[in-house]
Design a protein around this motif. Structure first.
Motif, mmCIF file in Angstrom:
data_model
loop_
_atom_site.group_PDB
_atom_site.id
_atom_site.type_symbol
_atom_site.label_atom_id
_atom_site.label_comp_id
_atom_site.label_asym_id
_atom_site.label_seq_id
_atom_site.Cartn_x
_atom_site.Cartn_y
_atom_site.Cartn_z
ATOM 1 N N ILE A 124 0.832 -1.220 0.000
ATOM 2 C CA ILE A 124 0.000 0.000 0.000
ATOM 3 C C ILE A 124 0.863 1.265 0.000
ATOM 4 N N LEU A 125 2.144 1.101 0.343
ATOM 5 C CA LEU A 125 3.070 2.236 0.342
ATOM 6 C C LEU A 125 4.306 1.865 -0.470
ATOM 7 N N GLY A 126 4.674 2.765 -1.380
ATOM 8 C CA GLY A 126 5.844 2.496 -2.226
ATOM 9 C C GLY A 126 6.700 3.736 -2.377
ATOM 10 N N PHE A 127 7.592 3.671 -3.359
ATOM 11 C CA PHE A 127 8.591 4.725 -3.546
ATOM 12 C C PHE A 127 8.597 5.148 -5.006
ATOM 13 N N GLY A 128 8.426 6.470 -5.262
ATOM 14 C CA GLY A 128 8.401 6.983 -6.632
ATOM 15 C C GLY A 128 9.725 7.621 -7.010
ATOM 16 N N VAL A 129 10.084 7.527 -8.288
ATOM 17 C CA VAL A 129 11.399 8.032 -8.722
ATOM 18 C C VAL A 129 11.315 9.054 -9.864
ATOM 19 N N PHE A 130 10.178 9.725 -9.980
ATOM 20 C CA PHE A 130 10.050 10.794 -10.987
ATOM 21 C C PHE A 130 11.001 11.940 -10.600
ATOM 22 N N GLN A 131 11.569 12.577 -11.623
ATOM 23 C CA GLN A 131 12.492 13.716 -11.435
ATOM 24 C C GLN A 131 13.785 13.326 -10.729
ATOM 25 N N MET A 132 14.195 12.083 -10.927
ATOM 26 C CA MET A 132 15.546 11.686 -10.499
ATOM 27 C C MET A 132 16.313 11.393 -11.778
ATOM 28 N N GLN A 133 16.745 12.483 -12.431
ATOM 29 C CA GLN A 133 17.411 12.320 -13.726
ATOM 30 C C GLN A 133 18.877 11.949 -13.566
ATOM 31 N N ASP A 134 19.453 12.349 -12.440
ATOM 32 C CA ASP A 134 20.859 12.020 -12.197
ATOM 33 C C ASP A 134 20.921 10.532 -11.829
ATOM 34 N N MET A 135 21.598 9.758 -12.692
ATOM 35 C CA MET A 135 21.556 8.299 -12.537
ATOM 36 C C MET A 135 22.157 7.824 -11.217
ATOM 37 N N ALA A 136 23.258 8.466 -10.810
ATOM 38 C CA ALA A 136 23.894 8.039 -9.554
ATOM 39 C C ALA A 136 22.973 8.347 -8.377
ATOM 40 N N GLU A 137 22.336 9.514 -8.454
ATOM 41 C CA GLU A 137 21.412 9.897 -7.370
ATOM 42 C C GLU A 137 20.225 8.926 -7.311
ATOM 43 N N CYS A 138 19.701 8.589 -8.476
ATOM 44 C CA CYS A 138 18.545 7.689 -8.530
ATOM 45 C C CYS A 138 18.917 6.304 -7.991
ATOM 46 N N GLU A 139 20.064 5.812 -8.447
ATOM 47 C CA GLU A 139 20.498 4.480 -7.987
ATOM 48 C C GLU A 139 20.635 4.465 -6.460
ATOM 49 N N GLN A 140 21.298 5.496 -5.924
ATOM 50 C CA GLN A 140 21.495 5.551 -4.465
ATOM 51 C C GLN A 140 20.152 5.681 -3.734
ATOM 52 N N ALA A 141 19.260 6.490 -4.298
ATOM 53 C CA ALA A 141 17.949 6.683 -3.652
ATOM 54 C C ALA A 141 17.191 5.362 -3.582
ATOM 55 N N VAL A 142 17.224 4.596 -4.655
ATOM 56 C CA VAL A 142 16.473 3.323 -4.654
ATOM 57 C C VAL A 142 17.136 2.319 -3.706
ATOM 58 N N ILE A 143 18.467 2.317 -3.665
ATOM 59 C CA ILE A 143 19.157 1.450 -2.696
ATOM 60 C C ILE A 143 18.724 1.840 -1.276
ATOM 61 N N ASP A 144 18.726 3.152 -0.994
ATOM 62 C CA ASP A 144 18.341 3.638 0.343
ATOM 63 C C ASP A 144 16.882 3.282 0.654
ATOM 64 N N ALA A 145 16.031 3.441 -0.354
ATOM 65 C CA ALA A 145 14.596 3.167 -0.134
ATOM 66 C C ALA A 145 14.381 1.689 0.203
ATOM 67 N N ILE A 146 15.041 0.825 -0.547
ATOM 68 C CA ILE A 146 14.867 -0.616 -0.288
ATOM 69 C C ILE A 146 15.422 -0.956 1.099
ATOM 70 N N GLU A 147 16.551 -0.331 1.430
ATOM 71 C CA GLU A 147 17.134 -0.565 2.762
ATOM 72 C C GLU A 147 16.180 -0.064 3.866
ATOM 73 N N THR A 148 15.487 1.026 3.591
ATOM 74 C CA THR A 148 14.521 1.570 4.557
ATOM 75 C C THR A 148 13.339 0.622 4.763
ATOM 76 N N GLY A 149 13.045 -0.176 3.731
ATOM 77 C CA GLY A 149 11.931 -1.121 3.859
ATOM 78 C C GLY A 149 10.929 -1.071 2.721
ATOM 79 N N TYR A 150 11.062 -0.076 1.832
ATOM 80 C CA TYR A 150 10.141 0.003 0.684
ATOM 81 C C TYR A 150 10.339 -1.235 -0.194
ATOM 82 N N ARG A 151 9.233 -1.771 -0.682
ATOM 83 C CA ARG A 151 9.313 -2.929 -1.581
ATOM 84 C C ARG A 151 8.690 -2.613 -2.938
ATOM 85 N N LEU A 152 7.862 -1.580 -3.000
ATOM 86 C CA LEU A 152 7.254 -1.149 -4.264
ATOM 87 C C LEU A 152 8.039 0.044 -4.809
ATOM 88 N N ILE A 153 8.564 -0.095 -6.034
ATOM 89 C CA ILE A 153 9.275 1.007 -6.697
ATOM 90 C C ILE A 153 8.488 1.371 -7.954
#
Ligand SMILES: NC(=O)C1=CN([C@@H]2O[C@H](COP(=O)(O)OP(=O)(O)OC[C@H]3O[C@@H](n4cnc5c(N)ncnc54)[C@H](OP(=O)(O)O)[C@@H]3O)[C@@H](O)[C@H]2O)C=CC1
Ligand SMILES: O=C1CO[C@H](CO)[C@@H](O)[C@@H]1O
Length: 283
Positions: A14-43
């Motif tokens: 019911i809760l996930g993580f959105g990645v719109f406006q993360m054009q910088d690839m390194a920033e996006c990759e790190q953000a998704v790694i951090d989100a999954i580590e935080t507990g998000y499972r929906l990307i």
């Protein structure tokens, strides 16, 4: 983490993580790694966000088993039509470095959506995607798609936040067994939403932030929410919404904030033609 069941029985967080406006690839990759580590499972990504590769890299590096994740991407307008959809799906899958998707959405209700929908049904029947749905479809377009194809979308992802609550659309979707998913749960911060007086008062009462109140309000209404943040402390804040409940009087106060109008784009606006023509994806 609470899951909801889609109309085909597939479970979705019911809760996930959105990645719109993360054009910088390194920033996006790190953000998704951090989100999954935080507990998000929906990307939630999209071909038009141009960051599927970074999301795929992060999934690989996260070390979390593929079947624990719920990955959504979307078909862009310039890829509408049967053949184009098949090719665009494969391109997205390759960029994400996956062998199946959890949810594939028609991003906008334009172009040959019937051809797209036929291709998506085949991908679904072949087991390449676990659920298919739409995004930014007004009820009349949803009805049109269903009556013309006989296949009911699992999800409709639409702009939903305290200033545009989509109550009637939510009822229509629920009556037709389609899950509503909110994009822009914070209205991207527009109109000073994080400092809104009504939300601030409720937040103080529960010792929570206004962001947490907005996400709690959405998920408590049965709306899937996919907030975006590049900051790990905000990811944690936005994830921490399952230890409190908003009573009816708070839910009613938030209802008063509804303007019933989009803060972003109205799909019936004639300027949409120009807007879309400027956003062609290269295949
Ligand atoms: N289908 C569609 O047409 C659309 C789909 N989407 C999807 O929905 C997702 C979410 O919507 P989005 O447009 O990103 O906007 P959101 O409503 O999620 O707002 C994101 C903004 O809020 C800030 N923010 C996040 N958390 C907090 C917090 N706790 N306190 C204060 N500020 C915060 C972020 O800044 P910072 O990053 O610096 O923390 C960013 O500026 C998208 O990422 C995308 O996946 C979005 C638009 C359209
Ligand atoms: O997902 C999306 C993010 O917002 C954009 C509008 O600025 C759209 O391209 C799209 O619907």
């Amino acid at each position: 983490m609470k899951n909801i069941k889609l109309n085909n029985g597939v479970e979705m967080p019911i809760l996930g993580f959105g990645v719109f406006q993360m054009q910088d690839m390194a920033e996006c990759e790190q953000a998704v790694i951090d989100a999954i580590e935080t507990g998000y499972r929906l990307i939630d990504t999209a071909a038009s966000y141009m960051n599927e590769q970074a999301v795929g890299n992060a999934i690989k590096k996260s070390g979390v088993a593929r079947e624990e994740l719920f990955i959504t991407t979307k078909l862009w307008v310039s890829d509408a039509g049967y053949e184009n959809t098949k090719a665009a799906f494969q391109k997205s899958l390759d960029s994400l470095q996956l062998d199946y998707l959890d949810l594939y959405l028609i991003h906008q209700p334009y172009g040959d959506i019937y051809g797209s929908w036929r291709a998506m049904q085949e991908l679904y029947q072949e087991g390449k995607v676990r659920a298919i749905g739409v995004s930014n479809f007004h009820p009349d377009r949803v009805m049109d798609l269903i009556t013309n194809t006989g296949f009911i979308p699992a999800v409709n992802q639409i702009e939903t936040h305290p200033f545009h609550q989509q109550k009637e659309t939510q009822k229509f979707l629920e009556d037709n067994n389609i899950q509503i998913e909110s994009w822009g749960p914070f209205a991207e911060g527009k109109n000073d939403i994080f400092k809104n007086e009504v939300l601030t008062k409720i937040a103080a009462k529960h010792n929570k932030s206004t962001a947490q109140v907005m996400l709690r309000w959405l998920t408590q209404r049965g709306v899937v929410a996919i907030p975006k943040s590049v900051r790990k402390e905000r990811m944690a804040e936005n994830f921490n919404i399952f230890d409190f409940e908003l009573p009816a009087d708070d839910m009613n106060s938030i209802q008063t904030l509804d303007t019933n109008e989009s803060l972003f784009f109205d799909h019936r606006d004639p300027n949409m033609v120009k807007w879309l023509s400027e956003r062609k994806l290269s295949r």
